[in-house]
Design a protein around this motif. Sequence first.
Motif, PDB file in Angstrom:
ATOM      1  N   SER A 137      50.045 -63.211  46.875  1.00  0.00           N
ATOM      2  CA  SER A 137      50.977 -64.305  46.581  1.00  0.00           C
ATOM      3  C   SER A 137      51.677 -64.003  45.255  1.00  0.00           C
ATOM      4  O   SER A 137      51.325 -63.038  44.557  1.00  0.00           O
ATOM      5  N   GLY A 138      52.623 -64.832  44.875  1.00  0.00           N
ATOM      6  CA  GLY A 138      53.289 -64.662  43.580  1.00  0.00           C
ATOM      7  C   GLY A 138      52.297 -64.704  42.431  1.00  0.00           C
ATOM      8  O   GLY A 138      52.354 -63.893  41.509  1.00  0.00           O
ATOM      9  N   GLU A 139      51.368 -65.655  42.483  1.00  0.00           N
ATOM     10  CA  GLU A 139      50.337 -65.756  41.445  1.00  0.00           C
ATOM     11  C   GLU A 139      49.463 -64.501  41.443  1.00  0.00           C
ATOM     12  O   GLU A 139      49.120 -63.962  40.389  1.00  0.00           O
ATOM     13  N   GLY A 140      49.123 -64.024  42.625  1.00  0.00           N
ATOM     14  CA  GLY A 140      48.304 -62.818  42.737  1.00  0.00           C
ATOM     15  C   GLY A 140      49.006 -61.596  42.170  1.00  0.00           C
ATOM     16  O   GLY A 140      48.382 -60.778  41.484  1.00  0.00           O
ATOM     17  N   ARG A 141      50.295 -61.455  42.431  1.00  0.00           N
ATOM     18  CA  ARG A 141      51.055 -60.318  41.886  1.00  0.00           C
ATOM     19  C   ARG A 141      51.146 -60.400  40.361  1.00  0.00           C
ATOM     20  O   ARG A 141      51.027 -59.384  39.670  1.00  0.00           O
ATOM     21  N   ARG A 142      51.328 -61.617  39.837  1.00  0.00           N
ATOM     22  CA  ARG A 142      51.362 -61.768  38.368  1.00  0.00           C
ATOM     23  C   ARG A 142      49.997 -61.405  37.769  1.00  0.00           C
ATOM     24  O   ARG A 142      49.931 -60.741  36.729  1.00  0.00           O
ATOM     25  N   ALA A 143      48.933 -61.832  38.420  1.00  0.00           N
ATOM     26  CA  ALA A 143      47.582 -61.490  37.952  1.00  0.00           C
ATOM     27  C   ALA A 143      47.365 -59.977  38.017  1.00  0.00           C
ATOM     28  O   ALA A 143      46.811 -59.382  37.090  1.00  0.00           O
ATOM     29  N   GLN A 144      47.813 -59.362  39.096  1.00  0.00           N
ATOM     30  CA  GLN A 144      47.704 -57.913  39.266  1.00  0.00           C
ATOM     31  C   GLN A 144      48.459 -57.193  38.146  1.00  0.00           C
ATOM     32  O   GLN A 144      47.921 -56.270  37.523  1.00  0.00           O
ATOM     33  N   ASP A 145      49.694 -57.615  37.891  1.00  0.00           N
ATOM     34  CA  ASP A 145      50.486 -57.003  36.812  1.00  0.00           C
ATOM     35  C   ASP A 145      49.786 -57.150  35.468  1.00  0.00           C
ATOM     36  O   ASP A 145      49.748 -56.208  34.672  1.00  0.00           O
ATOM     37  N   TYR A 146      49.242 -58.337  35.215  1.00  0.00           N
ATOM     38  CA  TYR A 146      48.571 -58.586  33.947  1.00  0.00           C
ATOM     39  C   TYR A 146      47.373 -57.648  33.775  1.00  0.00           C
ATOM     40  O   TYR A 146      47.245 -56.963  32.760  1.00  0.00           O
ATOM     41  N   VAL A 147      46.505 -57.614  34.770  1.00  0.00           N
ATOM     42  CA  VAL A 147      45.283 -56.806  34.672  1.00  0.00           C
ATOM     43  C   VAL A 147      45.615 -55.322  34.593  1.00  0.00           C
ATOM     44  O   VAL A 147      45.031 -54.588  33.787  1.00  0.00           O
ATOM     45  N   CYS A 148      46.584 -54.883  35.392  1.00  0.00           N
ATOM     46  CA  CYS A 148      46.915 -53.453  35.403  1.00  0.00           C
ATOM     47  C   CYS A 148      47.610 -53.005  34.116  1.00  0.00           C
ATOM     48  O   CYS A 148      47.525 -51.834  33.752  1.00  0.00           O
ATOM     49  N   GLY A 149      48.267 -53.906  33.422  1.00  0.00           N
ATOM     50  CA  GLY A 149      48.935 -53.546  32.165  1.00  0.00           C
ATOM     51  C   GLY A 149      48.107 -53.823  30.928  1.00  0.00           C
ATOM     52  O   GLY A 149      48.474 -53.415  29.823  1.00  0.00           O
ATOM     53  N   LEU A 150      46.991 -54.510  31.096  1.00  0.00           N
ATOM     54  CA  LEU A 150      46.197 -54.929  29.946  1.00  0.00           C
ATOM     55  C   LEU A 150      45.593 -53.755  29.181  1.00  0.00           C
ATOM     56  O   LEU A 150      45.552 -53.775  27.952  1.00  0.00           O
ATOM     57  N   GLY A 151      45.146 -52.738  29.878  1.00  0.00           N
ATOM     58  CA  GLY A 151      44.528 -51.595  29.206  1.00  0.00           C
ATOM     59  C   GLY A 151      45.440 -50.971  28.168  1.00  0.00           C
ATOM     60  O   GLY A 151      45.018 -50.688  27.048  1.00  0.00           O
ATOM     61  N   GLN A 152      46.702 -50.785  28.523  1.00  0.00           N
ATOM     62  CA  GLN A 152      47.655 -50.190  27.593  1.00  0.00           C
ATOM     63  C   GLN A 152      47.844 -51.077  26.355  1.00  0.00           C
ATOM     64  O   GLN A 152      47.889 -50.577  25.228  1.00  0.00           O
ATOM     65  N   ARG A 153      47.931 -52.386  26.568  1.00  0.00           N
ATOM     66  CA  ARG A 153      48.086 -53.292  25.425  1.00  0.00           C
ATOM     67  C   ARG A 153      46.846 -53.265  24.534  1.00  0.00           C
ATOM     68  O   ARG A 153      46.949 -53.288  23.309  1.00  0.00           O
ATOM     69  N   LEU A 154      45.680 -53.196  25.155  1.00  0.00           N
ATOM     70  CA  LEU A 154      44.443 -53.176  24.373  1.00  0.00           C
ATOM     71  C   LEU A 154      44.251 -51.859  23.632  1.00  0.00           C
ATOM     72  O   LEU A 154      43.609 -51.841  22.576  1.00  0.00           O
ATOM     73  N   ARG A 155      44.789 -50.771  24.148  1.00  0.00           N
ATOM     74  CA  ARG A 155      44.684 -49.476  23.443  1.00  0.00           C
ATOM     75  C   ARG A 155      45.346 -49.561  22.070  1.00  0.00           C
ATOM     76  O   ARG A 155      44.853 -48.978  21.110  1.00  0.00           O
TER      77      ARG A 155
END
Length: 184
Positions: A137-155
């Motif tokens: 769903s739209g919410e699921g895709r936003r969650a997916q984007d968040y989790v998949c991009g989080l590692g780079q931000r945390l680095r």
Amino acid sequence: MENNPYLLYIYTSFQERATFISHGNTGRLAKHHGEKSLAQICGTIASDEKRHETAYTKIVEKLFEIDPDGTVSAFADRMRKKITMPGVFMYDGKDDNLFQNYAAVAQRLTVYTVKDYVDILEYFVERWNVEKLTGLSGEGRRAQDYVCGLGQRLRKMEERAQEKAMEAASTIPFSWIFGREVNI
């Protein structure tokens, strides 16, 4: 865990992997310093934590199979709230910042670091094939984007944490080692 079993299993998968890593690293340090008995104890605990991690990770894998939308949303929610270790509640009756001081020592000694936290996140993103989820769903895709991009931000945060740890070198006594001063 807010009455949501998905959050519980995601948290526990992460926490068990973190304790596997920290006990393994503590064991390696103990062995390096000639503490063979402590190294063996830490190794036994680490292998036990690994078995726990395996079980919880498989549960989350199954959750992703049957409810990818709900599971990725829970994963994102859990990561927004951050994974804190149970030790955050440590108190020795003296030091109100005991866990923060302990965590600073662990970071400096590389027992458990911000890098480990990010590595664990990225491990689960890959293990659970989060980037490859489809039909969300739209919410699921936003969650997916968040989790998949989080590692780079945390680095980026990891780099700052390492710099801060090097700048803030000071000592503090720990009650459980008879008030001995430890560099943090």
